[in-house]
Design an enzyme around this catalytic site. Sequence first.
Site, short mmCIF file in Angstrom:
data_model
loop_
_atom_site.label_atom_id
_atom_site.label_comp_id
_atom_site.label_asym_id
_atom_site.label_seq_id
_atom_site.Cartn_x
_atom_site.Cartn_y
_atom_site.Cartn_z
N LYS A 91 23.23 0.91 -5.75
CA LYS A 91 23.01 -0.27 -5.54
C LYS A 91 23.69 -1.69 -5.92
CE LYS A 91 18.64 -1.61 -3.93
NZ LYS A 91 17.80 -1.12 -2.67
N VAL A 192 3.63 -9.44 2.93
CA VAL A 192 3.93 -9.27 4.44
C VAL A 192 5.02 -9.64 5.10
CG1 VAL A 192 1.32 -8.67 4.66
CG2 VAL A 192 2.30 -10.94 4.89
N GLY A 193 6.31 -9.41 4.19
CA GLY A 193 7.25 -9.79 4.98
C GLY A 193 8.11 -8.90 5.71
N LYS A 194 9.24 -8.64 5.43
CA LYS A 194 10.01 -7.62 6.32
C LYS A 194 9.41 -6.40 6.99
CE LYS A 194 14.21 -7.81 4.39
NZ LYS A 194 15.64 -7.48 4.15
N VAL A 195 9.02 -5.68 5.51
CA VAL A 195 8.31 -4.48 5.77
C VAL A 195 6.83 -4.56 5.98
CG1 VAL A 195 8.07 -2.22 4.62
CG2 VAL A 195 9.99 -3.23 4.32
N GLY A 196 6.31 -5.23 5.17
CA GLY A 196 4.72 -5.53 5.17
C GLY A 196 4.21 -5.69 6.34
N HIS A 197 4.69 -6.59 7.15
CA HIS A 197 3.95 -7.01 8.58
C HIS A 197 4.09 -5.93 9.54
CE1 HIS A 197 8.20 -8.01 10.32
NE2 HIS A 197 7.35 -7.89 11.32
#
EC number: 1.4.1.23
Length: 363
Positions: A91, A192-197
């Site tokens: 990472k 609810v950004g890149k993955v959440g939405h």
Amino acid sequence: MTDVTSAHVDVLHTLFHSDQGGHEQVVICQDRATGLKAVIALHSTALGPGLGGTRFYPYATEAEAVADALNLSRGMSYKNALAGLDHGGGKAVIIGDPEKIKTEELLLAYGRFVASLGGRYVTACDVGTYVADMDVVARECRWTTGRSPENGGAGDSSVLTAFGVFQGMRASAQHLWGDPTLRGRKVGVAGVGKVGHHLVEHLLSDGAEVVITDVREESVRRITDLHPEVTVVADTEALIRTEGLDIYAPCALGGALNDETVPVLTAKVVCGAANNQLAHPGVEKDLADRSVLYAPDYVVNAGGVIQVADELHGFDFERCKAKAAKIFDTTLEIFARAKTDGIPPAAAADRIAEQRMAEARSR
């Protein structure tokens, strides 16, 4: 001349002596011309080259950045092992506000540092970095995934990350309620950004009742404009206390499950996309003591890394989706192992991952 004999003593102690020790290599990167300050951490290459994203974040201190890189890279070793990938854990973090200091020149400089590792570390997107950024990094480093289709990549890995989390939720529902559907279940999504939405779309399609929160108003509005039936609460504190919540999905930054949040959780299941959700060792037992089923984060959010790993061999979306669908079976296997061994699911997942890494090292 500057005295550096005592510099970063805390960092070295973290590396060599803490619970997060055991890393094979940690590289401190600096390019004064572009303002780049970065940390690349390789936890293990037992299963193959370290694979993990690049986080671009305004850390309060350099020590905090190093600690995050160590935690995240260790998590990637376990995630890649349980995803069945021939990759170890790596990472990277870039220190700074991406909205203020991210430039093409800085990303190119970062790409040169990754390239200097000669393939021991393969990078991709994470918080604060996007497909367009990986296209730039790839101009200096061929060990770059998460690129755009126009540049030979697979594009946005958040699509399959969300799909994998959804499979983890289905497995949790199967284990706890005997049915793998989310229909009629109330699911709270924090972030609810890149993955959440994308996750919200899966949940609504499956008939779930969805409650959301996000620090970015535009992210919330993107959901509610399309789905006015979705409930919005002010913040995560309100979300975790929502009456009748069946599943809580942390999909923002790590540490969401801690001594303050676990005692007030109303949900019966925790299953989300965020990395390092357990703030410290022992939280997994606290969840178990409250009869909250925890789907280990690095298991259910592996869809993205499955996608970027596939990119190295010529990307095929359907092949990746089929691999990500197996997260359902892996999650059920972990729940079964936890029950058999009498331990929390997080500990069961660790045992399975550690066994795979140990077998690889002994070959």
